[in-house]
Design an enzyme around this catalytic site. Structure first.
Site, PDB file in Angstrom:
ATOM      1  N   HIS A  39       8.055  57.786  21.132  1.00 18.99           N
ATOM      2  CA  HIS A  39       9.248  56.943  20.977  1.00 18.99           C
ATOM      3  C   HIS A  39      10.385  57.480  21.851  1.00 18.99           C
ATOM      4  CE1 HIS A  39       7.632  56.075  16.670  1.00 18.99           C
ATOM      5  NE2 HIS A  39       7.378  55.017  17.428  1.00 18.99           N
ATOM      6  N   LYS A  63       5.890  48.125   2.944  1.00 18.63           N
ATOM      7  CA  LYS A  63       4.825  48.939   3.561  1.00 18.63           C
ATOM      8  C   LYS A  63       4.833  50.371   3.019  1.00 18.63           C
ATOM      9  CE  LYS A  63       4.375  47.155   8.326  1.00 18.63           C
ATOM     10  NZ  LYS A  63       4.523  47.657   9.718  1.00 18.63           N
ATOM     11  N   ARG A 112       0.883  51.611  24.672  1.00 15.09           N
ATOM     12  CA  ARG A 112       0.198  52.879  24.880  1.00 15.09           C
ATOM     13  C   ARG A 112      -1.160  52.693  25.545  1.00 15.09           C
ATOM     14  NH1 ARG A 112       1.026  54.193  18.723  1.00 15.09           N
ATOM     15  NH2 ARG A 112       0.446  52.026  18.842  1.00 15.09           N
ATOM     16  N   SER A 150       2.913  57.080  14.770  1.00 14.46           N
ATOM     17  CA  SER A 150       3.497  57.701  13.570  1.00 14.46           C
ATOM     18  C   SER A 150       2.421  57.870  12.505  1.00 14.46           C
ATOM     19  CB  SER A 150       4.626  56.834  13.013  1.00 14.46           C
ATOM     20  OG  SER A 150       5.655  56.696  13.940  1.00 14.46           O
TER      21      SER A 150
HETATM   22  O1  PNS Z   1       6.752  50.287  14.965  1.00 12.47           O
HETATM   23  P1  PNS Z   1       6.081  48.992  14.604  1.00 12.47           P
HETATM   24  O2  PNS Z   1       5.711  49.001  13.135  1.00 12.47           O
HETATM   25  O3  PNS Z   1       4.926  48.673  15.500  1.00 12.47           O
HETATM   26  O4  PNS Z   1       7.186  47.848  14.826  1.00 12.47           O
HETATM   27  C1  PNS Z   1       6.893  46.520  14.490  1.00 12.47           C
HETATM   28  C2  PNS Z   1       8.161  45.641  14.492  1.00 12.47           C
HETATM   29  C3  PNS Z   1       9.255  46.268  13.658  1.00 12.47           C
HETATM   30  C4  PNS Z   1       8.656  45.460  15.894  1.00 12.47           C
HETATM   31  C5  PNS Z   1       7.724  44.266  13.909  1.00 12.47           C
HETATM   32  O5  PNS Z   1       6.998  44.461  12.732  1.00 12.47           O
HETATM   33  C6  PNS Z   1       8.901  43.356  13.604  1.00 12.47           C
HETATM   34  O6  PNS Z   1       9.587  42.917  14.492  1.00 12.47           O
HETATM   35  N1  PNS Z   1       9.124  43.082  12.292  1.00 12.47           N
HETATM   36  C7  PNS Z   1      10.203  42.236  11.837  1.00 12.47           C
HETATM   37  C8  PNS Z   1       9.682  40.877  11.338  1.00 12.47           C
HETATM   38  C9  PNS Z   1       9.394  40.010  12.547  1.00 12.47           C
HETATM   39  O7  PNS Z   1      10.280  39.557  13.209  1.00 12.47           O
HETATM   40  N2  PNS Z   1       8.098  39.857  12.801  1.00 12.47           N
HETATM   41  C10 PNS Z   1       7.650  39.261  14.051  1.00 12.47           C
HETATM   42  C11 PNS Z   1       7.271  37.836  13.896  1.00 12.47           C
HETATM   43  S1  PNS Z   1       6.050  37.646  15.104  1.00 12.47           S
END
Ligand code: PNS
Length: 185
Positions: A39, A63, A112, A150
């Site tokens: 990150h 989660k 990645r 993570s």
């Molecule tokens: O670190 P992560 O868990 O891969 O991040 C995922 C994240 C936070 C980018 C994603 O889950 C997100 O944007 N969540 C908010 C809800 C949302 O907008 N979902 C996307 C609809 S496609």
């Protein structure tokens, strides 16, 4: 950029005054439970392209994250210090709505490996469908972090693995406090 002189009429400008350009802002969203060196690598890369990075930490209580939203934000404070070019905020609900609240700027996501691509591609297109003003940019972290997540860092640590060099020292210290009874301690 157009030079501007706004002095009194007839006065000769001594130098060229440039109109200030808007600061380029990128939003780097994620769960960051906890932040790891991959990150931080992406944040550094963002800072080489954008003036400012807004780290958007997802409030994802369903989660069952290991670290609370406050702890995840504090960890970024500990790691990044008082960098005026980096801000940390939390968000819940749709990312694209958060993007609208901060202004139409790109979402930056780390890619990645090929295995990330499918999920990231779907998310980027869904976000664009939900809000056509939002663009997603992908950045590749350093190869040595290309397997790091993570989830894996937490799992390896919880089973007694050595993850120094993969997470900042302050995150490692917090992990130790969260999991005092892991094997090998
Ligand atoms: O670190 P992560 O868990 O891969 O991040 C995922 C994240 C936070 C980018 C994603 O889950 C997100 O944007 N969540 C908010 C809800 C949302 O907008 N979902 C996307 C609809 S496609």
């Amino acid at each position: 950029m157009s030079p501007v002189f706004s002095g009194p009429p007839g006065e000769i400008p001594v130098g060229v005054i440039e109109t200030p350009r808007p600061r380029r802002l990128a939003v780097y969203p994620g769960s960051f439970d906890p932040p790891h060196n991959g990150h931080l690598d992406i944040i550094q890369r963002c800072l080489s392209v954008f003036d400012e990075v807004l780290i958007a930490v997802l409030v994802n209580e369903e989660k069952a994250p290991l670290f609370t939203i406050e702890e995840r934000q504090e960890m970024f404070g500990e790691i990044l210090g008082d960098n005026p070019r980096v801000r940390v905020e939390s968000f819940s609900g749709l990312l694209v709505d958060f993007m609208d609240r901060v202004g139409a700027v790109p979402i930056v996501r780390g890619l990645r490996a090929l295995s990330d691509f499918d999920y990231e591609f779907q998310m980027a297109l869904m976000n664009r469908r939900l809000n056509p003003r939002v663009e997603t940019l992908f950045m590749m972290p350093k190869e040595e972090y290309s397997y790091l997540s993570s989830r894996l860092a937490k799992e390896a640590f919880s089973l007694g693995g050595d993850i120094s060099g993969l997470v900042p020292a302050s995150v490692l210290a917090r992990l130790r406090r969260k999991m005092p009874n892991r094997p090998g301690v």
